[in-house]
Design a protein around this motif. Structure first.
Motif, PDB file in Angstrom:
ATOM      1  N   ALA A   1       0.856  -1.174   0.000  1.00  0.00           N
ATOM      2  CA  ALA A   1       0.000   0.000   0.000  1.00  0.00           C
ATOM      3  C   ALA A   1       0.893   1.225   0.000  1.00  0.00           C
ATOM      4  O   ALA A   1       2.023   1.171   0.471  1.00  0.00           O
ATOM      5  CB  ALA A   1      -0.887   0.007   1.246  1.00  0.00           C
ATOM      6  N   ASN A   2       0.378   2.315  -0.550  1.00  0.00           N
ATOM      7  CA  ASN A   2       1.099   3.574  -0.514  1.00  0.00           C
ATOM      8  C   ASN A   2       0.087   4.703  -0.663  1.00  0.00           C
ATOM      9  O   ASN A   2      -0.687   4.710  -1.608  1.00  0.00           O
ATOM     10  CB  ASN A   2       2.137   3.619  -1.649  1.00  0.00           C
ATOM     11  CG  ASN A   2       3.201   4.671  -1.392  1.00  0.00           C
ATOM     12  OD1 ASN A   2       3.160   5.380  -0.377  1.00  0.00           O
ATOM     13  ND2 ASN A   2       4.133   4.793  -2.308  1.00  0.00           N
ATOM     14  N   GLY A   3       0.057   5.594   0.279  1.00  0.00           N
ATOM     15  CA  GLY A   3      -0.833   6.750   0.216  1.00  0.00           C
ATOM     16  C   GLY A   3      -0.023   7.987   0.559  1.00  0.00           C
ATOM     17  O   GLY A   3       0.263   8.226   1.727  1.00  0.00           O
ATOM     18  N   PRO A   4       0.364   8.750  -0.472  1.00  0.00           N
ATOM     19  CA  PRO A   4       1.268   9.890  -0.215  1.00  0.00           C
ATOM     20  C   PRO A   4       0.718  10.894   0.795  1.00  0.00           C
ATOM     21  O   PRO A   4       1.484  11.588   1.442  1.00  0.00           O
ATOM     22  CB  PRO A   4       1.466  10.520  -1.599  1.00  0.00           C
ATOM     23  CG  PRO A   4       0.490   9.868  -2.514  1.00  0.00           C
ATOM     24  CD  PRO A   4       0.080   8.576  -1.897  1.00  0.00           C
ATOM     25  N   GLU A   5      -0.610  10.974   0.935  1.00  0.00           N
ATOM     26  CA  GLU A   5      -1.161  11.964   1.871  1.00  0.00           C
ATOM     27  C   GLU A   5      -1.826  11.301   3.076  1.00  0.00           C
ATOM     28  O   GLU A   5      -2.738  11.846   3.680  1.00  0.00           O
ATOM     29  CB  GLU A   5      -2.133  12.883   1.114  1.00  0.00           C
ATOM     30  CG  GLU A   5      -1.418  13.672   0.026  1.00  0.00           C
ATOM     31  CD  GLU A   5      -2.335  14.633  -0.739  1.00  0.00           C
ATOM     32  OE1 GLU A   5      -3.448  14.941  -0.253  1.00  0.00           O
ATOM     33  OE2 GLU A   5      -1.922  15.061  -1.836  1.00  0.00           O
ATOM     34  N   VAL A   6      -1.346  10.106   3.416  1.00  0.00           N
ATOM     35  CA  VAL A   6      -1.994   9.323   4.489  1.00  0.00           C
ATOM     36  C   VAL A   6      -2.114  10.086   5.813  1.00  0.00           C
ATOM     37  O   VAL A   6      -3.038   9.844   6.587  1.00  0.00           O
ATOM     38  CB  VAL A   6      -1.256   7.965   4.688  1.00  0.00           C
ATOM     39  CG1 VAL A   6       0.158   8.167   5.212  1.00  0.00           C
ATOM     40  CG2 VAL A   6      -2.045   7.034   5.597  1.00  0.00           C
ATOM     41  N   THR A   7      -1.219  11.028   6.050  1.00  0.00           N
ATOM     42  CA  THR A   7      -1.289  11.754   7.332  1.00  0.00           C
ATOM     43  C   THR A   7      -2.297  12.907   7.288  1.00  0.00           C
ATOM     44  O   THR A   7      -2.555  13.547   8.300  1.00  0.00           O
ATOM     45  CB  THR A   7       0.097  12.311   7.725  1.00  0.00           C
ATOM     46  OG1 THR A   7       0.582  13.110   6.641  1.00  0.00           O
ATOM     47  CG2 THR A   7       1.090  11.185   7.990  1.00  0.00           C
TER      48      THR A   7
END
Ligand code: NAI
Length: 286
Positions: free
Chosen positions: A122-128
């Motif tokens: 998984a990868n979510g650049p704006e996860v924070t």
């Protein structure tokens, strides 16, 4: 021959991908890994230098054998999709054939077929960022890397999967309940992955006799989870509130994956299986 597994999403020995590979190896499967291109060099070097030897030990005392590691970036389906700036990026330039189509072709060339496909990435650049503050690009990038990546992997690997084969991915309860802190569209990504698990199970089952399941895992202090930033809090919350008050180990998820892809689970497909010490069953924390 025994079963052959392709595990996408292991770049060190701390995440669920590694643990799943180990459980599959312990059950007798041959292990092929797909490792993210930018992480490949350090992973292979560490592997060669024995840095993972301690965590390669299987229950019978032998070391897990990784037959081959393929460079992989699941954001790109074929070479035509790769933009110039990635092609020439120095972390990618030394590698070739890492799009999903090319990796499936290479595996076919090297081994002919596989039985087990694992998606543990998984990868979510704006996860924070909370969903309300997430950009369109951030949201779409998360979906591309974390949900469509499964559709693409299965689509490209199904032709080389033997009938009776099986695939498994990793999801998180943020798909169905509010988990503040799991932002950037990652909650949406997991909802898509769970829905796709059902829909893909239909055609893959009817047409190819292949099963598709996903594991809804509890919190693990993996590299990806550390980026999100609230992992220790989630682990403490689970310890306090779950029916089973113990820390979840990656091996427990690995063992469930090994069960799900085995003949013991021959009637299970399209399912979301919770491996979270039962936390999902609680209505309120006590
Ligand atoms: P991890 O950091 O070990 O695994 C994520 C992997 O994805 C890394 O190896 C990374 O290199 C790879 N990756 C990222 N972008 C990629 C790309 N474009 N192409 C190829 N590989 C790429 O972390 P973890 O936590 O073990 O994650 C595995 C799965 O487990 C993910 O789907 C995650 O959402 C899920 N999960 C994790 C939980 C946790 O608390 N750690 C809880 C529930 C689910």
């Amino acid at each position: 021959r025994g079963k052959r597994a392709f595990v996408a999403g292991a770049a060190d020995d701390n995440g669920y991908g590694w643990a799943i590979a180990k459980s599959l190896a312990a059950a007798g499967a041959e292990i092929l890994l797909g490792t993210w291109v930018p992480a490949l060099n350090i992973f292979e070097t560490s592997l060669r230098h024995g840095k993972f030897d301690e965590s390669r030990v299987l229950p019978d005392g032998s070391l897990m054998v990784i037959t081959k590691v393929y460079p992989l970036d699941v954001v790109y389906d074929n070479p035509e999709d790769v933009p110039e700036e990635i092609k020439t990026n120095k972390r990618y330039a030394g590698c070739s054939k890492w799009t999903v189509l090319e990796v499936a072709e290479s595996v076919k060339e090297d081994f002919g077929s596989i039985d087990i496909l694992v998606h543990s990435l998984a990868n979510g650049p704006e996860v924070t960022k909370p969903l309300l503050e997430t950009s369109r690009n951030g949201y779409l990038a998360a979906v591309s890397a974390s949900s469509y990546s499964f559709v693409s992997l299965l689509k490209h690997f199904v032709p080389i999967m033997r009938p009776g084969g099986s695939s498994v991915s990793l999801t998180y309860i943020a798909s169905e309940k509010i988990i503040p802190g799991y932002g950037g569209g990652m909650s949406s990504v997991k909802a898509a992955l769970e829905s796709d698990t059902r829909v893909l199970a239909f055609k893959a089952g009817r047409k190819h006799k292949i099963r598709v399941n996903t594991i809804s895992a509890g919190p693990l202090r993996s590299p990806a989870a550390k980026v999100i930033g609230f992992i220790d809090m989630m682990i403490d919350y689970s310890l306090e509130n779950a029916p089973l008050q113990k820390e979840l180990t990656a091996d427990e998820v690995g063992n469930t994956a090994a069960f799900l892809v085995s003949p013991l689970a021959s009637a299970i497909t399209g399912a979301v299986i919770y491996v979270d010490n039962g936390l999902n069953a609680m209505g309120v924390g006590v």
